[in-house]
Design a protein around this motif. Structure first.
Motif, short mmCIF file in Angstrom:
data_model
loop_
_atom_site.label_atom_id
_atom_site.label_comp_id
_atom_site.label_asym_id
_atom_site.label_seq_id
_atom_site.Cartn_x
_atom_site.Cartn_y
_atom_site.Cartn_z
N LEU A 194 0.83 -1.21 0.00
CA LEU A 194 0.00 0.00 0.00
C LEU A 194 0.87 1.26 0.00
O LEU A 194 0.57 2.23 -0.70
CB LEU A 194 -0.93 0.00 1.21
CG LEU A 194 -2.08 -1.02 1.19
CD1 LEU A 194 -2.82 -1.01 2.53
CD2 LEU A 194 -3.06 -0.73 0.06
N ASN A 195 1.93 1.25 0.77
CA ASN A 195 2.82 2.41 0.81
C ASN A 195 3.50 2.62 -0.54
O ASN A 195 3.65 3.76 -1.00
CB ASN A 195 3.87 2.22 1.91
CG ASN A 195 3.30 2.42 3.30
OD1 ASN A 195 2.32 3.15 3.48
ND2 ASN A 195 3.89 1.78 4.29
N SER A 234 2.35 1.69 -3.41
CA SER A 234 1.32 2.13 -4.36
C SER A 234 1.02 3.62 -4.17
O SER A 234 0.89 4.37 -5.16
CB SER A 234 0.04 1.30 -4.17
OG SER A 234 -0.96 1.69 -5.07
N GLN A 235 0.93 4.06 -2.91
CA GLN A 235 0.69 5.47 -2.64
C GLN A 235 1.84 6.34 -3.14
O GLN A 235 1.62 7.42 -3.72
CB GLN A 235 0.49 5.70 -1.14
CG GLN A 235 -0.84 5.20 -0.60
CD GLN A 235 -1.00 5.50 0.88
OE1 GLN A 235 -0.09 6.01 1.53
NE2 GLN A 235 -2.17 5.20 1.42
N ALA A 236 3.06 5.88 -2.92
CA ALA A 236 4.23 6.64 -3.36
C ALA A 236 4.27 6.74 -4.88
O ALA A 236 4.64 7.79 -5.44
CB ALA A 236 5.50 5.98 -2.84
N GLU A 290 1.62 6.66 -6.96
CA GLU A 290 0.58 7.60 -7.38
C GLU A 290 0.99 9.04 -7.09
O GLU A 290 0.71 9.95 -7.89
CB GLU A 290 -0.73 7.26 -6.68
CG GLU A 290 -1.33 5.93 -7.07
CD GLU A 290 -1.71 5.87 -8.54
OE1 GLU A 290 -2.05 6.93 -9.10
OE2 GLU A 290 -1.65 4.77 -9.13
N TRP A 291 1.65 9.26 -5.97
CA TRP A 291 2.10 10.61 -5.63
C TRP A 291 3.15 11.10 -6.63
O TRP A 291 3.13 12.27 -7.05
CB TRP A 291 2.66 10.61 -4.21
CG TRP A 291 3.25 11.92 -3.80
CD1 TRP A 291 2.59 13.08 -3.53
CD2 TRP A 291 4.65 12.21 -3.61
NE1 TRP A 291 3.47 14.08 -3.18
CE2 TRP A 291 4.74 13.57 -3.23
CE3 TRP A 291 5.80 11.45 -3.72
CZ2 TRP A 291 5.96 14.17 -2.95
CZ3 TRP A 291 7.03 12.05 -3.46
CH2 TRP A 291 7.10 13.40 -3.08
N LYS A 314 2.60 15.05 0.05
CA LYS A 314 3.15 13.70 0.13
C LYS A 314 2.34 12.86 1.12
O LYS A 314 2.10 13.29 2.25
CB LYS A 314 4.61 13.75 0.57
CG LYS A 314 5.31 12.41 0.50
CD LYS A 314 6.79 12.55 0.81
CE LYS A 314 7.51 11.22 0.68
NZ LYS A 314 8.96 11.36 0.95
N PRO A 315 1.91 11.66 0.73
CA PRO A 315 1.10 10.84 1.64
C PRO A 315 1.92 10.34 2.84
O PRO A 315 3.13 10.11 2.73
CB PRO A 315 0.65 9.68 0.75
CG PRO A 315 1.68 9.60 -0.32
CD PRO A 315 2.13 11.01 -0.57
N PRO A 351 3.10 7.55 5.21
CA PRO A 351 3.20 6.08 5.13
C PRO A 351 2.38 5.40 6.22
O PRO A 351 2.29 5.88 7.35
CB PRO A 351 4.70 5.81 5.30
CG PRO A 351 5.37 7.10 4.98
CD PRO A 351 4.42 8.17 5.39
#
Length: 235
Positions: free
Chosen positions: A112-113, A115-117, A119-120, A147-148, A150
């Motif tokens: 998930l982290n 994937s978020q990174a 997309e960011w 920035k999301p 983690p």
């Protein structure tokens, strides 16, 4: 163990777009589940794979009929009950009524982290491209995407065994050249110098004395004397 603990992953965790599931070979090989009945091991691996594409990711329903079907036993609940205990090693029920495994959840949170990174980073690239045109048009630039944060795994249950296994790491000093390698080879080898040259010579050789015979400087004088005498002889 309490069943009121909140789930270790977000309720919206969805990894169905991840075709692959991470698998640490050494961790699985050294785990307790690797030494159970072969049928239980097969069922356990199938449940890990099934949980990867569940929502929330890394979870399973706490229902024998569903689990029996997921491991390929159909409606044979009798066979399922024989392997259930070993198959569900490490799985715990949480407040949402579903089962979660600590190691599977570790992989879920990590994915998930990532994937978020990803997309960011794509969002940042779009903003940079947009701002290039806006600067040419003398317009205000857009702010960079935030920035999301983690995600972190909060596992409430104590870990009492390697399940599916703690990684067994050899201490770093075992691989240290200073602690091991340099003691296994003669001086001069580790830094690329030929043996018998430089500072690695023994104190015995440095002093010009050997274990047997006269000092080395006397030998040198004798050899030089012979060469000089030979040069003076008429041809």
């Amino acid at each position: 163990m309490t069943k009121d603990a909140p789930p270790p992953v977000p309720a919206t965790a969805d990894l169905r777009h991840f075709r692959d599931m991470p698998l640490e070979v050494a961790r699985l090989r050294d785990s307790g589940i690797a030494h159970v009945d072969a049928e239980a091991f097969r069922c356990a691996v199938l449940l890990w794979c099934t949980s990867w594409h569940q929502v929330p990711a890394g979870s399973l329903p706490d229902d024998d009929a569903e689990l029996c079907r997921m491991v390929g036993l159909g409606r044979d609940l009798r066979s399922w009950r024989k392997v259930k205990r070993d198959t569900l090693r490490g799985w715990h029920r949480f407040a949402d009524g579903r089962l979660y495994h600590r190691v599977v959840c570790e992989k879920v949170v990590d994915s998930l982290n990532r994937s978020q990174a990803f997309e960011w980073s794509k969002a940042c690239a779009r903003v940079r491209k947009e701002n290039m045109g806006r600067r040419k048009s003398k317009l205000d630039v857009l702010p960079a995407p935030e920035k999301p944060v983690p995600l972190c795994l909060a596992w409430p249950f104590p870990v009492t065994e390697r399940e599916p296994g703690e990684v067994v790491r050899v201490p770093e000093r075992e691989f240290s050249a200073e602690r091991k390698g340099s003691e296994s080879f003669p001086r001069g080898v580790m830094d690329g110098r030929p043996l018998g040259t430089g500072t690695e010579q023994s104190s015995e050789a440095a002093s010009g004395e050997g274990s047997d015979g006269p000092p080395a400087r006397d030998n040198v004088r004798a050899i030089v004397g012979k060469l000089v005498a030979g040069a003076r002889m008429p041809t």
